[in-house]
Design a protein around this motif. Structure first.
Motif, PDB file in Angstrom:
ATOM      1  N   LEU A  25       2.264   7.141  -6.693  1.00 16.63           N
ATOM      2  CA  LEU A  25       1.402   8.265  -7.046  1.00 16.63           C
ATOM      3  C   LEU A  25       2.067   9.599  -6.731  1.00 16.63           C
ATOM      4  CD1 LEU A  25      -2.055   6.923  -5.853  1.00 16.63           C
ATOM      5  CD2 LEU A  25      -1.348   7.383  -8.202  1.00 16.63           C
ATOM      6  N   ALA A  26       2.720   9.672  -5.578  1.00 16.74           N
ATOM      7  CA  ALA A  26       3.393  10.917  -5.200  1.00 16.74           C
ATOM      8  C   ALA A  26       4.536  11.240  -6.161  1.00 16.74           C
ATOM      9  CB  ALA A  26       3.916  10.805  -3.772  1.00 16.74           C
ATOM     10  N   ASN A  40       3.292  10.582 -15.293  1.00 19.97           N
ATOM     11  CA  ASN A  40       2.110   9.791 -14.974  1.00 19.97           C
ATOM     12  C   ASN A  40       2.350   8.292 -15.129  1.00 19.97           C
ATOM     13  OD1 ASN A  40       0.693  12.102 -14.404  1.00 19.97           O
ATOM     14  ND2 ASN A  40      -0.126  12.282 -16.471  1.00 19.97           N
ATOM     15  N   LEU A  41       3.296   7.928 -15.947  1.00 12.20           N
ATOM     16  CA  LEU A  41       3.633   6.530 -16.172  1.00 12.20           C
ATOM     17  C   LEU A  41       4.025   5.827 -14.873  1.00 12.20           C
ATOM     18  CD1 LEU A  41       4.414   4.256 -18.267  1.00 12.20           C
ATOM     19  CD2 LEU A  41       6.688   5.247 -18.228  1.00 12.20           C
ATOM     20  N   LEU A  42       4.656   6.538 -13.955  1.00  9.76           N
ATOM     21  CA  LEU A  42       5.116   5.933 -12.698  1.00  9.76           C
ATOM     22  C   LEU A  42       3.976   5.413 -11.834  1.00  9.76           C
ATOM     23  CD1 LEU A  42       7.887   8.425 -11.593  1.00  9.76           C
ATOM     24  CD2 LEU A  42       8.179   6.151 -12.563  1.00  9.76           C
ATOM     25  N   ALA A  43       2.817   6.029 -11.921  1.00 10.37           N
ATOM     26  CA  ALA A  43       1.696   5.625 -11.075  1.00 10.37           C
ATOM     27  C   ALA A  43       1.276   4.185 -11.328  1.00 10.37           C
ATOM     28  CB  ALA A  43       0.513   6.553 -11.291  1.00 10.37           C
ATOM     29  N   GLY A  44       1.437   3.710 -12.534  1.00 10.61           N
ATOM     30  CA  GLY A  44       1.090   2.325 -12.846  1.00 10.61           C
ATOM     31  C   GLY A  44       2.291   1.428 -13.019  1.00 10.61           C
ATOM     32  N   GLY A  81       0.818  -1.211   0.000  1.00  5.65           N
ATOM     33  CA  GLY A  81       0.000   0.000   0.000  1.00  5.65           C
ATOM     34  C   GLY A  81       0.849   1.258   0.000  1.00  5.65           C
ATOM     35  N   ALA A  82       1.918   1.248   0.776  1.00  9.75           N
ATOM     36  CA  ALA A  82       2.826   2.393   0.809  1.00  9.75           C
ATOM     37  C   ALA A  82       3.506   2.593  -0.538  1.00  9.75           C
ATOM     38  CB  ALA A  82       3.873   2.201   1.907  1.00  9.75           C
TER      39      ALA A  82
END
Length: 88
Positions: A16-17, A25-29, A9-10
């Protein structure tokens, strides 16, 4: 198992951060998705072998390396962007 859930979860929140902070935005997924092949391989290897000891001993034996593998991630302050790779 709650430790595993907290760590994953962290990681999602950190992804996202980082995506928001660096406009990637690619990092979020991508960061959470990178865990999928490792989970598949680890589960397959665990299932294919007969493990000695009790279930508690087995859980401790696999949880300790998992926890230690998160230590290097605490030192990462920013992702490398594709332009950083071009400069190197």
């Amino acid at each position: 198992m709650s430790g595993v859930g907290c760590a994953l979860g962290a990681l999602r929140l950190r992804a996202l951060a980082l995506a928001e902070r660096f406009g990637m935005n690619l990092l979020a997924g991508l960061i959470p998705a990178a865990l999928s092949p490792g989970s598949l391989l680890g589960g397959h290897c665990y299932e294919r072998r007969s493990w000695p000891g009790t279930l508690t001993q087995q859980l401790v034996a696999v949880s300790a390396p998992f926890a230690l593998s998160w230590l290097p991630l605490t030192a990462v302050t920013s992702p490398r962007s594709p332009t950083d790779c071009d400069r190197a």
